[in-house]
Design an enzyme around this catalytic site. Structure first.
Site, short mmCIF file in Angstrom:
data_model
loop_
_atom_site.label_atom_id
_atom_site.label_comp_id
_atom_site.label_asym_id
_atom_site.label_seq_id
_atom_site.Cartn_x
_atom_site.Cartn_y
_atom_site.Cartn_z
N ASP A 36 -26.53 -28.66 -23.96
CA ASP A 36 -27.88 -27.74 -24.20
C ASP A 36 -27.97 -26.96 -23.12
O ASP A 36 -27.04 -26.40 -22.54
CB ASP A 36 -29.10 -28.74 -24.43
CG ASP A 36 -29.52 -29.15 -22.92
OD1 ASP A 36 -28.70 -29.04 -22.00
OD2 ASP A 36 -30.57 -29.84 -22.78
N CYS A 83 -25.43 -31.91 -20.41
CA CYS A 83 -27.19 -31.56 -20.41
C CYS A 83 -27.54 -31.40 -18.98
O CYS A 83 -26.78 -31.60 -17.98
CB CYS A 83 -28.11 -32.41 -21.40
SG CYS A 83 -28.47 -34.03 -21.10
N THR A 115 -29.35 -33.75 -17.15
CA THR A 115 -29.06 -35.04 -16.54
C THR A 115 -27.63 -35.52 -17.06
O THR A 115 -27.09 -36.65 -16.53
CB THR A 115 -30.16 -35.79 -16.47
OG1 THR A 115 -30.53 -36.20 -18.18
CG2 THR A 115 -31.36 -35.58 -16.19
N HIS A 150 -11.39 -49.09 -20.05
CA HIS A 150 -11.76 -50.38 -20.38
C HIS A 150 -12.81 -50.24 -21.62
O HIS A 150 -12.87 -51.19 -22.56
CB HIS A 150 -12.72 -51.21 -19.28
CG HIS A 150 -11.96 -51.52 -18.04
ND1 HIS A 150 -12.53 -52.22 -17.19
CD2 HIS A 150 -10.81 -51.39 -17.66
CE1 HIS A 150 -11.61 -52.79 -16.39
NE2 HIS A 150 -10.42 -52.11 -16.60
N HIS A 210 -9.89 -55.75 -23.40
CA HIS A 210 -11.11 -54.80 -23.65
C HIS A 210 -11.55 -54.65 -25.41
O HIS A 210 -12.65 -54.11 -25.43
CB HIS A 210 -10.54 -53.66 -22.95
CG HIS A 210 -10.24 -53.76 -21.59
ND1 HIS A 210 -11.40 -54.34 -20.54
CD2 HIS A 210 -9.19 -53.69 -20.63
CE1 HIS A 210 -10.98 -54.54 -19.40
NE2 HIS A 210 -9.68 -54.32 -19.68
C1 RB5 Z 1 -33.60 -29.96 -20.56
O1 RB5 Z 1 -34.76 -29.26 -19.63
C2 RB5 Z 1 -33.44 -31.08 -19.95
O2 RB5 Z 1 -34.40 -32.07 -20.36
C3 RB5 Z 1 -31.86 -31.87 -20.68
O3 RB5 Z 1 -31.01 -30.76 -20.40
C4 RB5 Z 1 -31.63 -33.26 -20.57
O4 RB5 Z 1 -31.64 -33.26 -19.10
C5 RB5 Z 1 -32.01 -34.09 -21.18
O5 RB5 Z 1 -31.76 -35.39 -20.85
#
Ligand code: RB5
Length: 145
Positions: free
Chosen positions: A11, A68, A70, A101, A136
Site C-alpha cells: 500500500d 505496508c 506495519t 519450518h 514440519h
Molecule cells: C496505512 O496508514 C497503514 O494503516 C497500513 O500501511 C498498515 O500499517 C496496516 O496494517
C-alpha cells in the site's frame, strides 16, 4: 538463488520499500511481478494482499512479498486466504526459520518498523532458505486441514 518468480505488492505505507525490494530483485536476476500500488497516494492494503496471494494460488508465482506500514494488516489479510502462509518478519532469524519450518510463501514487512537495509537482508534470507519438510510438513498439513 532458487529459480522462481515473486509477486510483490504494497500500500502507500510500504511503497518506498517495495521499490527498494524490486531493485534488489533486479540485482539478483529474480523474476518478479509488481501488482502495485504504483504511487504514495493513500490506498487499501487488502487489495494488494489479495492480488499477490491470487498469483501464488494460480501458480503464476511461487512466492509473494507484501509491505505496508506495519506489515500487520498485510499479514492478517494474506493469512485469511487458504493456502497462504504469510510471515511478518522484523529480524533475519525469523525470516530463515519461517522458510525452514513453516514453508512460508508470503513475506510481510513493515516499512515504518524496520530500516531498509534490514528489510533487504530479510528478503535475501527468506528467498534463499529452503523448507526442511519432514516433521514440519506434518504440522503444515494440520493447519491446511
Ligand atoms: C496505512 O496508514 C497503514 O494503516 C497500513 O500501511 C498498515 O500499517 C496496516 O496494517
Amino acid at each position: 538463488m532458487n529459480n522462481f518468480k515473486v509477486a510483490i505488492g504494497s500500500d502507500h505505507g510500504g511503497f518506498e520499500y517495495k521499490q527498494a525490494i524490486i531493485e534488489f530483485l533486479k540485482s539478483k536476476n529474480i523474476d518478479y511481478v509488481d501488482v502495485g500500488t504504483y504511487s504514495k497516494e493513500s490506498c487499501d492494503y487488502p487489495v494488494f494482499a489479495k492480488k499477490v496471494c491470487e498469483k501464488i494460488l494460480s501458480n503464476e508465482v511461487q512466492r509473494g512479498i507484501l509491505i505496508c506500514g506495519t506489515g500487520i494488516g498485510m499479514s492478517i489479510a494474506a493469512n485469511k486466504i487458504k493456502g497462504i502462509r504469510a510471515s511478518l518478519c522484523g529480524d533475519t532469524f525469523s525470516a530463515r526459520a519461517t522458510r525452514a519450518h513453516n514453508n512460508s510463501n508470503v513475506l510481510c514487512i513493515g516499512q515504518r518498523v524496520i530500516g531498509e537495509a534490514l528489510a533487504l537482508d530479510i528478503v535475501d534470507i527468506w528467498l534463499k532458505t529452503d523448507f526442511e519438510g519432514g516433521r514440519h510438513q506434518r504440522r503444515i498439513d494440520m493447519i491446511e486441514s
